[in-house]
Enzyme design. Structure first.
Site, mmCIF file in Angstrom:
data_model
loop_
_atom_site.group_PDB
_atom_site.id
_atom_site.type_symbol
_atom_site.label_atom_id
_atom_site.label_comp_id
_atom_site.label_asym_id
_atom_site.label_seq_id
_atom_site.Cartn_x
_atom_site.Cartn_y
_atom_site.Cartn_z
ATOM 1 C CE1 TYR A 181 -3.918 2.208 0.477
ATOM 2 C CE2 TYR A 181 -2.716 3.164 2.309
ATOM 3 C CZ TYR A 181 -3.773 3.198 1.422
ATOM 4 O OH TYR A 181 -4.685 4.225 1.488
ATOM 5 N N GLY A 208 3.134 1.391 -3.069
ATOM 6 C CA GLY A 208 2.277 1.525 -4.259
ATOM 7 C C GLY A 208 1.810 2.962 -4.412
ATOM 8 N NE ARG A 241 -9.574 2.259 7.217
ATOM 9 C CZ ARG A 241 -9.226 3.205 6.372
ATOM 10 N NH1 ARG A 241 -9.333 4.456 6.709
ATOM 11 N NH2 ARG A 241 -8.779 2.869 5.190
ATOM 12 C CB VAL A 242 -9.483 3.079 15.875
ATOM 13 C CG1 VAL A 242 -9.395 4.481 15.319
ATOM 14 C CG2 VAL A 242 -9.770 3.131 17.356
ATOM 15 C CG PHE A 267 -13.393 2.370 19.504
ATOM 16 C CD1 PHE A 267 -12.631 1.217 19.516
ATOM 17 C CD2 PHE A 267 -12.865 3.517 20.084
ATOM 18 C CE1 PHE A 267 -11.355 1.199 20.087
ATOM 19 C CE2 PHE A 267 -11.595 3.517 20.661
ATOM 20 C CZ PHE A 267 -10.841 2.361 20.655
#
Ligand SMILES: NC(=O)c1ccc[n+]([C@@H]2O[C@H](COP(=O)([O-])OP(=O)(O)OC[C@H]3O[C@@H](n4cnc5c(N)ncnc54)[C@H](O)[C@@H]3O)[C@@H](O)[C@H]2O)c1
Length: 319
Positions: free
Chosen positions: A151, A154, A192-193, A197
């Site tokens: 990623y 790239g 993701r956070v 959550f």
């Protein structure tokens, strides 16, 4: 597509079925543009575009940007690329191909059409930064051979290609370095956070915090980010970027968890887990350049952005 000189600009959005792309398309259509969305639906979903079915100025093509594309448009936003570690590490070779071959194909198209092209780059080009906050002239600290490299490298190579097409072929380019963005239509399982959550709170599961939760992150609401991308596209030709787009307000993971708990009314407990060795203590954009060149700064505060995001997850995917 036949040219129609009376119409509004025709805009190609690659990755338009994804989180950011679908919001960008909504805004472009609101402005009266004709929009062509190209997506292979790897991480994106037609659900994100359902509300546009039958729209007279919207068209969808299922296509992989690693293959050439022949269409007629006036502007290109190149967003196609899986964006979260879970997704981009699933097939790392395909990820690099999407960034690099995808950039070559879209730049080739822009060269043929002599049209402007914007690249959705990322704060990950800074790697594990040694300066805080990151300004655009920082060259980064990137591991070229690790699991995240498909990623990071790239996207770095795509930036190189954009600037080489600019210097070599005089192409008008725009490069946005996007920092952590959240909002409705994020993938609920992207690891993701913010999505983690919210999903944990809505399901009543423990909210997992690494270490004491004192590490900070900054979060940009999607509407602000899209505003930044569109301002960059509309900026003068000498404004090539790279330009950081993100929200510099920092929150600790503990603060984020507390806000999510309060807004969802969840009874979830906090569960602490050991801090992973490569977990950055801090990540924050310096957005001075975006302020000076684009007159841009994020407006939406975290709580204000979390509400519609929570509503989206509650309505779309839970219960
Ligand atoms: N969301 C963020 O916080 C963030 C941060 C930095 C950079 N970005 C960049 O913004 C862009 C959009 O990110 P997002 O969060 O909307 O992710 P997303 O995964 O929701 O959207 C990416 C879209 O690209 C499509 N795609 C992937 N490979 C493709 C291919 N080979 N051909 C055609 N389509 C392909 C996917 O199906 C998806 O619809 C990405 O380039 C990403 O790197 C996003």
């Amino acid at each position: 597509m036949a040219r129609n000189y009376d119409s509004q600009p025709r805009v190609l959005v690659t990755g338009g079925a994804g989180f950011l792309g679908s919001h960008l398309i909504d805004r472009l259509l609101q402005q009266g543009c004709d929009v062509l969305c190209v997506d292979n639906l790897f991480t994106g979903s037609k659900r994100n575009l359902d509300h546009l079915a039958g729209h007279p100025r919207f068209e969808f093509i299922r296509h992989d940007v690693t293959f050439p594309l022949y269409v007629e448009v006036d502007e290109i936003y190149n967003l196609a690329c899986p964006a979260s570690p879970i997704h981009y590490q699933h097939d790392p070779v395909a990820t690099t191909k999407t960034s690099v071959h995808g950039a070559i194909n879209m730049l080739g198209l822009a060269k043929r059409l002599r049209c402007k092209i914007l690249q959705a780059s990322t704060s990950e080009v800074y790697g594990d930064p040694t300066v805080h906050p990151q300004t655009e002239d920082y060259w980064g600290n990137v591991n070229p051979i690790g699991p995240r490299s498909c990623y990071d490298e790239g996207k770095r190579c795509a930036e190189t290609l954009f600037f080489d097409y600019h210097r070599q072929h005089g192409l008008e380019i725009k490069v946005a370095r996007i920092f952590n963005t959240y909002g409705p239509r994020m993938h609920p399982a992207d690891g993701r956070v913010v999505s983690n959550f919210i999903m944990q709170a809505l399901r009543g599961e423990p909210i997992t915090i690494y270490g004491e939760g004192q590490q900070t992150r900054s979060f940009c609401y999607v509407d602000d980010l899209i505003d930044g991308l569109m301002r960059l596209m509309a900026s003068p030709a000498d404004c090539t970027g790279p330009v950081n787009l993100g929200n510099p307000n920092e929150f600790t993971m503990r603060q984020l968890a507390d806000k999510v708990l309060a807004l969802t009314g969840s009874k979830s407990k906090i569960a602490h887990r050991p801090l992973p060795p490569d977990d950055p203590r801090q990540r924050r954009p310096d957005i001075t350049l975006a302020g000076a060149r684009l007159g841009w700064a994020p407006k939406i505060q975290l709580e204000e952005g979390l509400r519609p995001t929570i509503d989206y997850f509650a309505g779309a995917h839970v219960g």
